[in-house]
Design a protein around this motif. Structure first.
Motif, mmCIF file in Angstrom:
data_model
loop_
_atom_site.group_PDB
_atom_site.id
_atom_site.type_symbol
_atom_site.label_atom_id
_atom_site.label_comp_id
_atom_site.label_asym_id
_atom_site.label_seq_id
_atom_site.Cartn_x
_atom_site.Cartn_y
_atom_site.Cartn_z
ATOM 1 N N UNK A 184 0.609 -1.154 0.005
ATOM 2 C CA UNK A 184 0.067 0.012 -0.119
ATOM 3 C C UNK A 184 0.720 1.353 0.049
ATOM 4 N N UNK A 185 1.953 1.419 0.843
ATOM 5 C CA UNK A 185 2.845 2.373 1.001
ATOM 6 C C UNK A 185 3.572 2.543 -0.614
ATOM 7 N N UNK A 186 3.804 1.485 -1.242
ATOM 8 C CA UNK A 186 4.398 1.665 -2.387
ATOM 9 C C UNK A 186 3.647 2.134 -3.395
ATOM 10 N N UNK A 187 2.157 1.880 -3.266
ATOM 11 C CA UNK A 187 1.121 2.424 -4.452
ATOM 12 C C UNK A 187 1.117 3.927 -4.027
ATOM 13 N N UNK A 188 0.685 4.140 -2.829
ATOM 14 C CA UNK A 188 0.367 5.646 -2.228
ATOM 15 C C UNK A 188 1.484 6.551 -2.436
ATOM 16 N N UNK A 189 2.871 6.151 -2.440
ATOM 17 C CA UNK A 189 4.049 6.910 -2.517
ATOM 18 C C UNK A 189 4.519 7.011 -3.864
ATOM 19 N N UNK A 190 4.041 5.981 -4.515
ATOM 20 C CA UNK A 190 4.658 6.064 -5.922
ATOM 21 C C UNK A 190 6.086 5.776 -6.313
ATOM 22 N N UNK A 191 6.604 5.213 -4.862
ATOM 23 C CA UNK A 191 8.070 4.940 -5.114
ATOM 24 C C UNK A 191 8.446 4.031 -6.313
ATOM 25 N N UNK A 192 9.383 4.361 -7.269
ATOM 26 C CA UNK A 192 9.674 3.346 -8.227
ATOM 27 C C UNK A 192 10.380 2.205 -7.791
#
Length: 335
Positions: free
Chosen positions: A198-206
């Motif tokens: 979820x964090x990866x999705x919300x932050x957009x961190x590649x």
């Protein structure tokens, strides 16, 4: 209520997620879960026997009888009689007897006391607490609450079936009391690293997104990036530290918390966190923006529009404001 839901942009959350869940939970509550009553009763008798032996041992170690369940009498034994060091005090200025504090004290009485507390909790909460709740058909029927936890997750009460320990042997012993019907088996399912996804999705961190899409071990991949070593050279300690940072940051953990958990100095912990953020700049920007937005609008929002209001962010008390910031960080992900 419909007008208010529309105003808060939560009508879709209500219609699409919350309302369809009601009949599902109703069926779950009605079905209940099978319990081996005889096993629980036998376990209760065994626990009482072990507690009596531990109580006797504690009295011998202390050199006198005392009420193990009395905090004041326990303080007198630990800090007056045995002269153990006072590592932390309560808000009222008395020596703390919390488990987290006691674990740092090296004395046979502390070891026995921690074991006593664990067994006593199992007896009172799970054995004596569950037995009266077993229905005549041998099933326990908990209540699932959609409207209790502020983050929106489900909670369970009468009894709470969501907090049965799994890591200790004693906890696993409790879990054996739950039984599947004849011809059925229990299936255990868990999301893989759901919070970090979820964090990866919300932050957009590649980097996080790529690591998940490639099916990499996320903690090893994180450690590899933070310490600049190939994934096959990441040490167990580096992975452990990366895992602690990955999950800790979602709960607003700072250098003090990381130092405490890893048993390292606060300066070293700060270095680890700084190194992490230097590599995961999108995560850092996301976390800062979440807190800023919550401070400005008074609430956080999840992907599906659930709000969590945070009056704590406006408090005059620095500690309460800090707590509000941690909740602001966590709510969009946990919610």
């Amino acid at each position: 209520l419909r007008d208010e839901l529309e105003m808060r942009e939560e009508l879709d959350l209500f219609n699409t997620y919350e309302l369809p869940l009601v009949p599902v939970l109703a069926r779950m509550e009605h079905a209940g879960i099978g319990v081996d009553r005889a096993y629980l009763e036998e376990m209760g008798a065994d626990l009482r026997e072990r507690l009596a032996a531990l109580e006797k041992k504690l009295h011998e170690l202390a050199g006198e009888p005392f009420n193990v369940n009395s905090t004041d009498q326990l303080r007198a034994i630990l800090f007056d009689q045995l002269q153990l060091p006072i590592l932390k005090k309560t808000s009222t200025g008395k020596p703390s007897t919390d488990a987290s504090v006691l674990k740092k004290l090296d004395h046979p009485v502390v070891e026995a006391l921690l074991e006593y507390r664990e067994l006593e909790k199992l007896r009172s909460t799970y054995v004596d607490g569950y037995l009266p709740l077993v229905d005549p058909d041998g099933r326990i029927r908990t209540r699932f609450n959609q409207m209790a936890a502020t983050t929106g997750r489900l909670s369970s009460d009468s009894p709470n079936l969501q907090n049965i320990p799994a890591r200790s042997e004693s906890g696993r012993t409790i879990r054996r009391a739950f039984i599947a019907g004849e011809g059925n088996e229990f299936l255990v399912a868990d999301y893989s690293q759901i919070e970090l996804r979820v964090l990866a999705h919300m932050s957009g961190d590649p980097f996080l997104i790529e690591a998940f899409q490639a099916g990499l071990d996320i903690h090893t991949a994180t450690a590899s990036r933070v310490w600049g070593v190939p994934t096959d050279e990441v040490t167990a300690n580096q992975r452990r530290t990366a895992k602690m940072i990955n999950f800790g940051l979602l709960y607003g953990m700072e250098a003090f918390g990381l130092a405490d958990r890893l048993g390292i100095s606060r300066d070293d912990a700060k270095e680890h966190i700084d190194a992490y953020f230097s590599q995961f700049t999108d995560v850092k920007e996301y976390m800062q923006s979440v807190v800023t937005l919550a401070r400005n609008q008074g609430y956080t929002t999840t992907l599906f529009g659930r709000r969590r209001y945070l009056p704590e962010l406006k408090s005059d008390n620095f500690r309460i404001r800090q707590m509000g910031e941690r909740m602001a960080l966590n709510a969009p992900v946990q919610g």
